[in-house]
Design an enzyme around this catalytic site. Sequence first.
Site, PDB file in Angstrom:
ATOM      1  N   ASP A   1       1.616  -4.583   1.614  1.00 21.82           N
ATOM      2  CA  ASP A   1       2.132  -5.686   2.418  1.00 21.82           C
ATOM      3  C   ASP A   1       2.696  -6.753   1.480  1.00 21.82           C
ATOM      4  O   ASP A   1       2.033  -7.147   0.503  1.00 21.82           O
ATOM      5  CB  ASP A   1       1.018  -6.281   3.284  1.00 21.82           C
ATOM      6  CG  ASP A   1       1.533  -7.338   4.249  1.00 21.82           C
ATOM      7  OD1 ASP A   1       1.800  -6.988   5.399  1.00 21.82           O
ATOM      8  OD2 ASP A   1       1.667  -8.514   3.835  1.00 21.82           O
ATOM      9  N   ILE A   2       3.941  -7.200   1.759  1.00 23.64           N
ATOM     10  CA  ILE A   2       4.565  -8.213   0.903  1.00 23.64           C
ATOM     11  C   ILE A   2       3.870  -9.557   1.131  1.00 23.64           C
ATOM     12  O   ILE A   2       3.724 -10.012   2.266  1.00 23.64           O
ATOM     13  CB  ILE A   2       6.068  -8.334   1.212  1.00 23.64           C
ATOM     14  CG1 ILE A   2       6.765  -6.984   1.002  1.00 23.64           C
ATOM     15  CG2 ILE A   2       6.710  -9.406   0.328  1.00 23.64           C
ATOM     16  CD1 ILE A   2       8.230  -6.987   1.387  1.00 23.64           C
TER      17      ILE A   2
ATOM     18  N   GLU B   1       6.882  -6.184   7.139  1.00 20.90           N
ATOM     19  CA  GLU B   1       6.815  -6.235   5.675  1.00 20.90           C
ATOM     20  C   GLU B   1       5.831  -5.227   5.114  1.00 20.90           C
ATOM     21  O   GLU B   1       5.411  -5.322   3.951  1.00 20.90           O
ATOM     22  CB  GLU B   1       6.441  -7.646   5.213  1.00 20.90           C
ATOM     23  CG  GLU B   1       5.036  -8.097   5.587  1.00 20.90           C
ATOM     24  CD  GLU B   1       4.965  -8.814   6.918  1.00 20.90           C
ATOM     25  OE1 GLU B   1       4.116  -9.705   7.042  1.00 20.90           O
ATOM     26  OE2 GLU B   1       5.757  -8.494   7.833  1.00 20.90           O
TER      27      GLU B   1
END
Length: 384
Positions: A259-260, A302
Amino acid sequence: MDTKTLILGLVPVILAGVFIHAANAAIQRNSNGPRWWLAGTAAHGIGLGLITLRDVLPDVLGIVLGDILAAGGFLIMLEGVARFAGKRVPKWQLVGMAAIVVLGFPVFTWVIDNAAVRFGIFGSVVIASNLLMLGYLSIIGRRDGQPGVRLLRYTIYYFVGSLTVTCGGVLLLTPEMPSILAPSQLVAIGLLSLLVVETNLVFGFVLLSASRSASVLRRAALTDHLTGLPNRRAFEALVNDHFETAPSGGQQSALVVFDIDHFKQVNDGHGHDVGDAVLQHVATVLQAAIRDTDHVARLGGEEFVALIHARPEASVHDIADRIRQAVADRPFVLDGREVSVTISAGLVEVSGGQPTLASLFKRADQALYKAKDAGRNQVVTAAA
């Protein structure tokens, strides 16, 4: 049935082929193949038309140009098949066969008038161009599937065999044949074979286009349009296949959800176009960081996911952390300045038995939340 009547019998088939190829070319505007097939079929048809009129036309049209177009049409179709496969026919092959056609027919019309040799030249060029198609058809078959490829392959086998026998028979048994239009059982057999081949070529080429369209649609259904990575559906199919084929007690593997970090701030502060560019940037880094035996996909938003395998020198946790570090080491460039991008990861080892994807994703998400709570930019392994 005389030769001229047999050739005229090809006219409806060729006209239908021209119409079908024209419609196909209009539909497949992004593909070069159908346009080349259209041009090749039209050239071949015009050549056969001139041949039937050679008794009333000058030799330069009825014999030389007619023969050149009738044989050259297959060279054009060959180039079309090559381009449809994403290739080009080597120039030396095209130039060599074109030279035989352009020089051979005039020589054996005006220098040495020999219809049998002209028929042999036609046969040799058509046989060579059809045999060369086979290699490109194999490429198309691996890419798009086999229906059209299989029809064309069997058609070529039949055509090459029948044309070899016909040309050999003409050269050996009737070397003094006065004209291609002269009564000849061998030529009649060859033309009847050509009737079958013309029909199969038209439908075979259309099937190639249909298979290509279906392949593109399948790929689109399994690909994330923004990043070009496989989507969740494709990844789930891949992991399920891994569960079915991987030997028990074999190489250690793990599912990792990435996950960004602070992605919402990127969208809110810079806009969704920059957010999309960041997603593409991270996807590129992830794809470059994994091995060929590992797989990465975009889950949505994301989030990304990967199926990784341990190596003798590194555990799955070590590999996931290297991937995380690869993203951290590649800043995103925005308006000429570097912007740091990091990811957090939740890892779950795929152990023995038949775990469900739902359970793996649930445990990986729980580990991801812990990585976020612990300060982000790290990998957390789910508890066994």
